[in-house]
Design an enzyme around this catalytic site. Sequence first.
Site, PDB file in Angstrom:
ATOM      1  N   GLY A 130      -2.644  -2.212   3.289  1.00  0.00           N
ATOM      2  CA  GLY A 130      -3.965  -2.366   2.435  1.00  0.00           C
ATOM      3  C   GLY A 130      -5.038  -1.290   3.088  1.00  0.00           C
ATOM      4  N   THR A 174       2.242  -8.935   1.640  1.00  0.00           N
ATOM      5  CA  THR A 174       2.647  -7.648   1.483  1.00  0.00           C
ATOM      6  C   THR A 174       1.791  -6.600   1.772  1.00  0.00           C
ATOM      7  OG1 THR A 174       2.325  -8.068  -0.771  1.00  0.00           O
ATOM      8  CG2 THR A 174       4.513  -8.004  -0.094  1.00  0.00           C
ATOM      9  N   CYS A 175       0.541  -7.071   1.666  1.00  0.00           N
ATOM     10  CA  CYS A 175      -0.784  -6.329   1.699  1.00  0.00           C
ATOM     11  C   CYS A 175      -0.841  -5.647   3.394  1.00  0.00           C
ATOM     12  CB  CYS A 175      -2.045  -6.992   1.593  1.00  0.00           C
ATOM     13  SG  CYS A 175      -2.232  -7.365  -0.083  1.00  0.00           S
ATOM     14  N   ILE A 176      -0.257  -6.326   4.167  1.00  0.00           N
ATOM     15  CA  ILE A 176      -0.131  -5.932   5.724  1.00  0.00           C
ATOM     16  C   ILE A 176       1.270  -5.788   6.075  1.00  0.00           C
ATOM     17  CG2 ILE A 176      -2.441  -6.805   6.456  1.00  0.00           C
ATOM     18  CD1 ILE A 176      -1.358  -9.412   7.143  1.00  0.00           C
TER      19      ILE A 176
END
Length: 909
Positions: free
Chosen positions: A852, A875-877
Amino acid sequence: MERAMEQLNRLTRSLRRARTVELPEDNETAVYTLMPMVMADQHRSVSELLSNSKFDVNYAFGRVKRSLLHIAANCGSVECLVLLLKKGANPNYQDISGCTPLHLAARNGQKKCMSKLLEYSADVNICNNEGLTAIHWLAVNGRTELLHDLVQHVSDVDVEDAMGQTALHVACQNGHKTTVQCLLDSGADINRPNVSGATPLYFACSHGQRDTAQILLLRGAKYLPDKNGVTPLDLCVQGGYGETCEVLIQYHPRLFQTIIQMTQNEDLRENMLRQVLEHLSQQSESQYLKILTSLAEVATTNGHKLLSLSSNYDAQMKSLLRIVRMFCHVFRIGPSSPSNGIDMGYNGNKTPRSQVFKPLELLWHSLDEWLVLIATELMKNKRDSTEITSILLKQKGQDQDAASIPPFEPPGPGSYENLSTGTRESKPDALAGRQEASADCQDVISMTANRLSAVIQAFYMCCSCQMPPGMTSPRFIEFVCKHDEVLKCFVNRNPKIIFDHFHFLLECPELMSRFMHIIKAQPFKDRCEWFYEHLHSGQPDSDMVHRPVNENDILLVHRDSIFRSSCEVVSKANCAKLKQGIAVRFHGEEGMGQGVVREWFDILSNEIVNPDYALFTQSADGTTFQPNSNSYVNPDHLNYFRFAGQILGLALNHRQLVNIYFTRSFYKHILGIPVNYQDVASIDPEYAKNLQWILDNDISDLGLELTFSVETDVFGAMEEVPLKPGGGSILVTQNNKAEYVQLVTELRMTRAIQPQINAFLQGFHMFIPPSLIQLFDEYELELLLSGMPEIDVSDWIKNTEYTSGYEREDPVIQWFWEVVEDITQEERVLLLQFVTGSSRVPHGGFANIMGGSGLQNFTIAAVPYTPNLLPTSSTCINMLKLPEYPSKEILKDRLLVALHCGSYGYTMA
């Protein structure tokens, strides 16, 4: 009996008034009964409760140990304040921070409370723990009317706080004009320094307070630095306060040149200094021209220093380019600029604005002399090389023509030992002298190439700012053509010069073509960095990319109609905002972030090649796609091709991978590279073999009777299509067969799908300029768009981090990687998508996976195990939340269930 009646009366009064009618005996309980009444200024109720009570009106309570008088003064409860004062409340009682009721009344502008406190002998000179008095608070908030009333009670208007700051300091800092005037009228010291030597003028400039600075200067304030040598002008420039700088220059004209010299200071932020120069240049035509002329003179001086081999290259190079950037910026924003169509001298007219470039002509002349000198030496070395070759041939007794011998290169130590003369000493003196001259020339190039290239960059910037947008200066094109050989020599010696200084190549196709073979020979990684550096130039700073998302900028798409809904929202979205950042939300789902964006690209790329839309057809190898020449069966096919181009352009802009691969010929179309007959194999391998056979064999006596035309199916009917005008009557011969093969290739691979290609490129170029994408070939473009086709598990392991209790040696982690090794390639892709939102690995491997906020390694976090618990992900990290399973078998079972059942869909964690 009498006592009982009194209690009954108290009970009745209490019930009627909905509150207690007498205070508790202990002060701690009583004060919390009184406090809300004081805050509401219910003075009658407070008076009644206090009348029959032994409550101590000076009782201090709470964490800060304030009395009820503090509360009344703070809230402006003037009636209660008077009541408490009459009851003996101490007006000078200080709370734990040293504040008196007068401090609080002054801070909040409670005029009536202040007047009453002064009547009861409140001391205006008391300081709190930070040294602040009541007049400090009035000055901070600009309460001039109250200050007029209070200042007559003050013994010293210059009373200092703990940092040596007076009320005048803080009033100037906060820009309160009338307060500043009141303090000065009351005798405040206009040049009083605080403990660090900062005067009121210094404070006004530190916050860009133009009006208070002007008042101070009008009243004779001195221009003084602090103890560290920082001046008021330094502060104005650091903050980009152009208006305040203007005031300083009005009273101290010498500061104009100081600002000009500041352009050389790397420690000052360029954008702030640019703001100052921009404001100053807008004040008058004469000042605008004066600024430009001064900047040109400073740039010329710095440029000549850069050309001096004894100077520090890095420092002088940065200084020159910094000054020239600011010069060009100021020039463009003037009343006459290329953008508004008013002539500025680039057509040869000697306008006042074009004359500001005159000081720079000295630098350009020196640059030209250097390049001519080097060109002369290069030419001389070529002649000497031919002569040296002749000498060497004679020494060997050979009769070969010297022209057939490779160009001479200065030999290294011992290189003459193999000559027929046998020893180095036998080398002729003339030969030695010429070799030394050649070496000297190479040394000069090594020492000057970077310096001259930086000046060339500055020259280009100055030429460009005189031209309308999108046009390259004829003068600069002529300059490059004149010195073409020397510039290529520079680049061949040090290819990084292209990326450091020859940015003009990206803006001028004519010049780019001269250097393209050199550029494409550079490492792919270097070209990628150059690509993204220029792709994102002019966009907001990186710290602005992660600003809160505007709800209107979110792309709201429907998962069950992702192609059509995405096409609709992207076509309506602001192109500039999409370049800066993308926010996607699926209808009916809460999740947002980079993981959702990656999934959107992943699913959408698959939909682009969905046969239902008839946009692309599968190639012969079954793994790549080619535009469908029959896509017109879909009435919206060209709009959809344009949308497909937008999606691939956006993906490349934001370094997102797409889940499709195209034919080499289609990548060539994107890059503007001509196709050849070998590209036909992707759609018709057998026909490609036939074309190859024609090229490989003599067709003179075969009787093929081919003409420059082909039969093609047009809406079910066979028609003859000429490959060139009159092609139906031109026979294919041994001499023209290569032309025939190329033309038929272009028909199959380009002309048949030209409208589709044009529509796709229209969308693609909205986000990716043609000049930038041509840095790559078709293989590299595939890597940029789709990443690596295979997943390297060893690279995955190498670039994984562990957190929340896991370590690389833990049994669960060992089992996990064993499972990853065991599962199929398709399941590994599912795992990658489950955790990162993308099914592709970027070029460079797992070390380059994006999160992100930039690069973010694949991470495995420990989660306490409970029966049947599935792995989850963020999923962002790029984080896999892996439960601490008791066995490898359970881990594999639960992981595969999660992969096959939970790869899509987002909710808030």
